[in-house]
Design an enzyme around this catalytic site. Structure first.
Site, PDB file in Angstrom:
ATOM      1  N   LYS A  83       0.420  -1.423   0.010  1.00  6.63           N
ATOM      2  CA  LYS A  83       0.059   0.034   0.130  1.00  6.63           C
ATOM      3  C   LYS A  83       0.948   1.519   0.551  1.00  6.63           C
ATOM      4  O   LYS A  83       1.894   1.308   0.679  1.00  6.63           O
ATOM      5  CB  LYS A  83      -0.840   0.200   1.174  1.00  6.63           C
ATOM      6  CG  LYS A  83      -2.283   0.610   1.067  1.00  6.63           C
ATOM      7  CD  LYS A  83      -3.373  -0.210   2.179  1.00  6.63           C
ATOM      8  CE  LYS A  83      -4.898  -0.007   2.108  1.00  6.63           C
ATOM      9  NZ  LYS A  83      -5.566   0.140   3.445  1.00  6.63           N
TER      10      LYS A  83
HETATM   11  O1  G3P Z   1      -7.635   1.405   5.370  1.00  7.20           O
HETATM   12  C1  G3P Z   1      -8.392   2.140   5.353  1.00  7.20           C
HETATM   13  C2  G3P Z   1      -9.308   2.983   5.086  1.00  7.20           C
HETATM   14  O2  G3P Z   1     -10.460   1.454   4.696  1.00  7.20           O
HETATM   15  C3  G3P Z   1      -9.656   3.645   6.277  1.00  7.20           C
HETATM   16  O3  G3P Z   1     -11.057   3.769   7.469  1.00  7.20           O
HETATM   17  O4  G3P Z   1     -12.642   4.360   8.879  1.00  7.20           O
HETATM   18  O5  G3P Z   1      -9.971   4.965   9.222  1.00  7.20           O
HETATM   19  O6  G3P Z   1     -11.106   6.446   7.453  1.00  7.20           O
HETATM   20  P1  G3P Z   1     -11.641   5.042   8.242  1.00  7.20           P
END
Ligand code: G3P
Length: 219
Positions: A83
């Site tokens: 990533k």
């Molecule tokens: O892994 C990346 C993403 O899914 C993060 O999600 O909920 O922290 O915005 P969030």
């Protein structure tokens, strides 16, 4: 389409993997930091559990260090997808990794332009952050997923569109309907998606009717 679990917690990953509903896992530095175990221990557990792709993020912002970290991560297993944040240095790393057939997931994508540039650099996956985009007023994550889908299809771009930052059932379902190849959702959301109040009520009625009947189950 595929469903990935957005989690670095081996217990959650094992549970969801055993349900048979996920085909891969995505992580980020925040998720790994929250597990409370050494990084390599966690990653090795994930590799043991998951027979699919596991996205692990570099933890640097300069070209040289990101490239070095990406190679270290890719060498851990053929399951690893590196990533990389959507920055100029990041895309430069993606271009090199792509030429070496190392899979990449360009993360923190918040615009159609970023999604196109990630694809042009050779990203295997581009992760659109639906929930975080919608945290900003007057922005629609679903609309962005739909726009990226159209642009990728129109230009025959093979980069897989990942809908990430999924906060609720609506994000999940709309991401599928608007054309995400993969939706990556956290454990509590996936657990919730299995359930429906009518399923619970229906099951209870079946069991009550059976109990009242006096019938016996064979065997
Ligand atoms: O892994 C990346 C993403 O899914 C993060 O999600 O909920 O922290 O915005 P969030």
């Amino acid at each position: 389409m595929e469903l990935f679990l957005d989690s670095a917690d081996p217990q959650q990953v094992k549970t969801a993997w055993d349900w048979g509903v996920i085909q891969g896992v995505t992580t980020n530095p925040s998720l790994l930091a929250s597990v409370g175990k050494p990084y390599i221990e966690v990653v090795n557990e994930l590799i043991q559990i998951v027979d699919g792709s596991i996205s692990l993020e570099v933890i640097a912002t300069d070209f040289e260090t990101m490239l070095q970290q990406a190679r270290t991560l890719a060498a851990l297993s053929r399951k690893i997808v590196v990533k990389i944040p959507c920055t100029t240095d990041g895309l430069k790393v993606v271009k090199i990794l792509s030429a070496q057939k190392i899979k990449t997931n360009v993360t923190l994508v918040f615009s159609l332009s970023q999604a196109i540039l990630a694809a042009k650099a050779g990203a295997t996956y581009a992760s659109v952050f639906v929930g975080r985009l919608e945290d900003m007023a007057e922005h629609s994550g679903d609309e962005l997923v739909s726009q990226v889908r159209t642009a990728y299809d129109d230009s025959l771009i093979p980069t897989k569109l990942v809908a990430a930052s999924i906060r609720n059932e609506n994000h999940f379902e709309q991401s599928i309907l608007t054309g995400a190849d993969i939706v990556t959702a956290p454990f509590p959301i996936v657990e919730k998606l299995v359930r429906h109040q009518l399923t619970d009520a229906g099951l209870q009625r079946f069991l009550d009717d059976w109990a009242r009947s006096g019938l016996e189950f064979p065997g």
